[in-house]
Motif scaffolding. Structure first.
Motif, PDB file in Angstrom:
ATOM      1  N   ALA A   7       0.832  -1.207   0.000  1.00  0.00           N
ATOM      2  CA  ALA A   7       0.000   0.000   0.000  1.00  0.00           C
ATOM      3  C   ALA A   7       0.866   1.256   0.000  1.00  0.00           C
ATOM      4  N   PHE A   8       1.911   1.247   0.793  1.00  0.00           N
ATOM      5  CA  PHE A   8       2.780   2.420   0.881  1.00  0.00           C
ATOM      6  C   PHE A   8       3.465   2.675  -0.456  1.00  0.00           C
ATOM      7  N   ALA A   9       4.006   1.619  -1.057  1.00  0.00           N
ATOM      8  CA  ALA A   9       4.736   1.769  -2.317  1.00  0.00           C
ATOM      9  C   ALA A   9       3.815   2.198  -3.448  1.00  0.00           C
ATOM     10  N   ARG A  10       2.555   1.717  -3.422  1.00  0.00           N
ATOM     11  CA  ARG A  10       1.612   2.126  -4.458  1.00  0.00           C
ATOM     12  C   ARG A  10       1.217   3.599  -4.316  1.00  0.00           C
ATOM     13  N   THR A  11       1.179   4.077  -3.073  1.00  0.00           N
ATOM     14  CA  THR A  11       0.780   5.466  -2.831  1.00  0.00           C
ATOM     15  C   THR A  11       1.894   6.445  -3.165  1.00  0.00           C
ATOM     16  N   HIS A  12       3.130   6.030  -2.943  1.00  0.00           N
ATOM     17  CA  HIS A  12       4.265   6.943  -3.083  1.00  0.00           C
ATOM     18  C   HIS A  12       5.202   6.467  -4.194  1.00  0.00           C
ATOM     19  N   PRO A  13       5.220   7.166  -5.324  1.00  0.00           N
ATOM     20  CA  PRO A  13       6.089   6.765  -6.434  1.00  0.00           C
ATOM     21  C   PRO A  13       7.552   7.008  -6.089  1.00  0.00           C
ATOM     22  N   GLY A  14       8.414   6.349  -6.824  1.00  0.00           N
ATOM     23  CA  GLY A  14       9.843   6.539  -6.609  1.00  0.00           C
ATOM     24  C   GLY A  14      10.367   5.667  -5.486  1.00  0.00           C
ATOM     25  N   PRO A  15      11.589   5.942  -5.037  1.00  0.00           N
ATOM     26  CA  PRO A  15      12.175   5.128  -3.962  1.00  0.00           C
ATOM     27  C   PRO A  15      11.377   5.241  -2.674  1.00  0.00           C
ATOM     28  N   VAL A  16      11.277   4.146  -1.943  1.00  0.00           N
ATOM     29  CA  VAL A  16      10.593   4.127  -0.652  1.00  0.00           C
ATOM     30  C   VAL A  16      11.520   3.517   0.389  1.00  0.00           C
ATOM     31  N   THR A  17      11.270   3.857   1.644  1.00  0.00           N
ATOM     32  CA  THR A  17      12.007   3.255   2.758  1.00  0.00           C
ATOM     33  C   THR A  17      10.994   2.509   3.621  1.00  0.00           C
ATOM     34  N   LEU A  18      11.217   1.236   3.813  1.00  0.00           N
ATOM     35  CA  LEU A  18      10.264   0.366   4.497  1.00  0.00           C
ATOM     36  C   LEU A  18      10.807  -0.023   5.871  1.00  0.00           C
ATOM     37  N   LEU A  19       9.994   0.162   6.905  1.00  0.00           N
ATOM     38  CA  LEU A  19      10.371  -0.145   8.287  1.00  0.00           C
ATOM     39  C   LEU A  19      10.191  -1.643   8.530  1.00  0.00           C
ATOM     40  N   VAL A  20      11.264  -2.333   8.864  1.00  0.00           N
ATOM     41  CA  VAL A  20      11.220  -3.804   8.832  1.00  0.00           C
ATOM     42  C   VAL A  20      11.297  -4.480  10.200  1.00  0.00           C
ATOM     43  N   ASP A  21      11.239  -3.707  11.304  1.00  0.00           N
ATOM     44  CA  ASP A  21      11.417  -4.372  12.602  1.00  0.00           C
ATOM     45  C   ASP A  21      10.199  -4.251  13.515  1.00  0.00           C
ATOM     46  N   THR A  22       9.006  -4.103  12.946  1.00  0.00           N
ATOM     47  CA  THR A  22       7.813  -4.001  13.788  1.00  0.00           C
ATOM     48  C   THR A  22       7.581  -5.288  14.567  1.00  0.00           C
ATOM     49  N   TYR A  23       7.747  -6.440  13.902  1.00  0.00           N
ATOM     50  CA  TYR A  23       7.515  -7.732  14.549  1.00  0.00           C
ATOM     51  C   TYR A  23       8.801  -8.542  14.666  1.00  0.00           C
ATOM     52  N   ASP A  24       9.456  -8.728  13.536  1.00  0.00           N
ATOM     53  CA  ASP A  24      10.672  -9.533  13.481  1.00  0.00           C
ATOM     54  C   ASP A  24      11.453  -9.067  12.257  1.00  0.00           C
ATOM     55  N   VAL A  25      12.729  -8.820  12.422  1.00  0.00           N
ATOM     56  CA  VAL A  25      13.517  -8.259  11.330  1.00  0.00           C
ATOM     57  C   VAL A  25      13.571  -9.199  10.130  1.00  0.00           C
ATOM     58  N   ASP A  26      13.749 -10.471  10.380  1.00  0.00           N
ATOM     59  CA  ASP A  26      13.846 -11.411   9.257  1.00  0.00           C
ATOM     60  C   ASP A  26      12.565 -11.413   8.425  1.00  0.00           C
ATOM     61  N   SER A  27      11.405 -11.459   9.106  1.00  0.00           N
ATOM     62  CA  SER A  27      10.139 -11.457   8.359  1.00  0.00           C
ATOM     63  C   SER A  27       9.923 -10.117   7.675  1.00  0.00           C
ATOM     64  N   GLY A  28      10.337  -9.040   8.318  1.00  0.00           N
ATOM     65  CA  GLY A  28      10.171  -7.715   7.732  1.00  0.00           C
ATOM     66  C   GLY A  28      11.020  -7.538   6.489  1.00  0.00           C
TER      67      GLY A  28
END
Length: 453
Positions: free
Chosen positions: A217-238
């Motif tokens: 959803a975030f990437a579809r809303t914001h064109p170009g490069p995105v930064t994704l937060l990957v440690d909400t639950y578990d870093v490996d899964s993120g």
């Protein structure tokens, strides 16, 4: 551009008002010079970065005591407004000599000197000292972060926990002055023409069923490069979810993942390995979460594959050194050099200049001394007759000054831990004047009371 400070005449300590009123009643309106300096550097500081001068000039340029201000002063003193009538219309008509923003300064060196009729120079003390002290502390902290990062980008995330939104605006500006690559503060980014940066919060991830849905959803809303937060639950899964989404949407170019907690060095190593295995070698790693120059230095020294450091709370409030041992002291009045003899707080008399020699071998001298061979005077006349001599200087110019000064600062002063700051020496004329004024005070003030002279 928003003003760096919204302070007016009533933003002051009460004793500034009582002194100024007394001076006016007594006809003491001769020219006075006050010098603003930092007595000693905080622990783990090898230098300071001059800042806050532009805010001080803004304040002085528009300073004028109006009827409403007099009413406020009268209320504070429990006196009728008529008793404070001499203050009405008071404005700043003096001269300001200062170290331009971005220059490296040392303990004891004047950051700024005000010369104006005594009541004017006195009543503006509080705001001038406030702006220089706060902004110099934060700018110095930011500069240390850039040094610790050793060429890797640093960005400002401090707004949400600075001591007020005005302080947050200043922190973003000072971070840019120090060489930060961007700020999360939208207002500061707009006003100062900075890069606005930001990612997402953990709450965003939690609002979706899973990380894949959130990232998509975030990437579809914001064109170009995105930064994704990957440690909400578990870093490996993120990281795995981020890799799937970036591949599926063909959005890897310029994008990044962010780590915000835990053992950032170990997690960065694991994250880099996962991204490389997923054939995403160009996806960067951003680290945040309680970072300052000490943490950044540790991470860089550990070899952690972190590409960008996002620093916030601890930098925006200069957590380890939140104040400076600064002072705004009278050094001359009506042609007479003066000084303070209090224990541990002795001041040197007279209007001053700092002469910088290569390697930051500084000499504090008198303003009227000729510039010594090989020396460069640091204080410049930035205001005369109450008006700026030039428009506010662009940040790029201050940033260039800082880069040049840091390049000649001894390496031992630039280290993050246990730095060894250079010490400024005193010129022979200033030393002689100090001795002369001290003896004059001892004869006139102390000798009648039996003190040895």
């Amino acid at each position: 551009m928003p003003e760096a400070t919204t302070a007016g005449p009533t933003t002051t300590d009460l004793y500034e008002v009582t002194m100024a009123l007394t001076y006016l009643r007594e006809g003491m309106t001769g020219p006075a010079t006050f010098s603003c300096f930092v007595r000693e550097l905080p622990a783990d500081r090898g230098f300071l970065v001059a800042a806050g001068v532009e805010s001080a000039l803004d304040f002085l340029s528009r300073f004028r005591v109006g009827p409403d201000d007099v009413e406020v002063f009268a209320e504070a003193l429990h006196r009728p407004a008529a008793a404070l009538a001499p203050l009405l219309g008071l404005r700043f008509t003096g001269e300001v000599r200062a170290v331009p923003e971005g220059r490296v300064v040392l303990a004891g060196e004047p950051l700024l000197e005000v010369t104006a009729p005594l009541p004017q120079a006195q009543v503006v003390e509080t705001v001038v000292l406030n702006q220089l002290s706060h902004q110099t502390a934060v700018a110095s902290k930011c500069a240390r972060c850039v040094l610790a990062a050793r060429g890797r980008p640093v960005v400002d995330f401090s707004l949400r926990r600075t001591h007020g939104t005005e302080a947050g605006f200043q922190a973003a500006r000072l971070a840019a002055l120090a060489g930060f690559a961007g700020t999360s503060n939208v207002a500061a980014a707009h006003a100062e023409r900075l890069a606005a940066v930001g990612t997402m919060a953990h709450s965003f991830i939690e609002a979706f069923e899973d990380e894949d849905a959130a990232f998509t959803a975030f990437a579809r809303t914001h064109p170009g490069p995105v930064t994704l937060l990957v440690d909400t639950y578990d870093v490996d899964s993120g990281v795995a979810a981020a890799a799937r989404v970036l591949h599926a949407l063909d959005r890897a170019e310029g994008s990044a993942v962010r780590l915000d907690s835990g053992d950032l060095a170990a997690l960065a190593v694991r994250t880099r390995a996962m991204l490389d295995r997923a054939e995403l070698p160009g996806v960067r790693i951003v680290a945040s979460g309680g970072l300052d120059e000490f943490a950044v230095d540790d991470l860089v020294r550990s070899g952690a594959p972190i590409d960008v450091f996002a620093v916030g709370t601890r930098v925006g409030v200069s957590a380890d050194a939140p104040y400076l041992d600064s002072a705004y002291k009278l050094v001359a009045y009506d042609g007479r050099p003066v000084m303070k003899l209090s224990a541990a707080k002795v001041t040197a008399p007279g209007r001053k200049q700092v002469f910088r020699h290569p390697g930051c071998h500084d000499v504090i001298g008198l303003a009227e001394e000729p510039v010594p061979a090989g020396g460069v005077p640091l204080l410049e006349t930035l205001m005369r007759d109450g008006a700026r001599r030039a428009p506010r200087a662009p940040l790029a110019k201050a940033r260039a000054r800082l880069a040049a000064d840091l390049a000649q600062l001894p390496a031992a002063a630039r280290t993050v831990r246990s730095p060894r700051p250079p010490s400024a020496s005193v010129s022979a004329p200033l030393a002689a004047l100090t001795t002369e004024v001290r003896r004059r005070i001892e004869r006139a003030v102390l000798a009648p009371y039996g003190h040895p002279v």
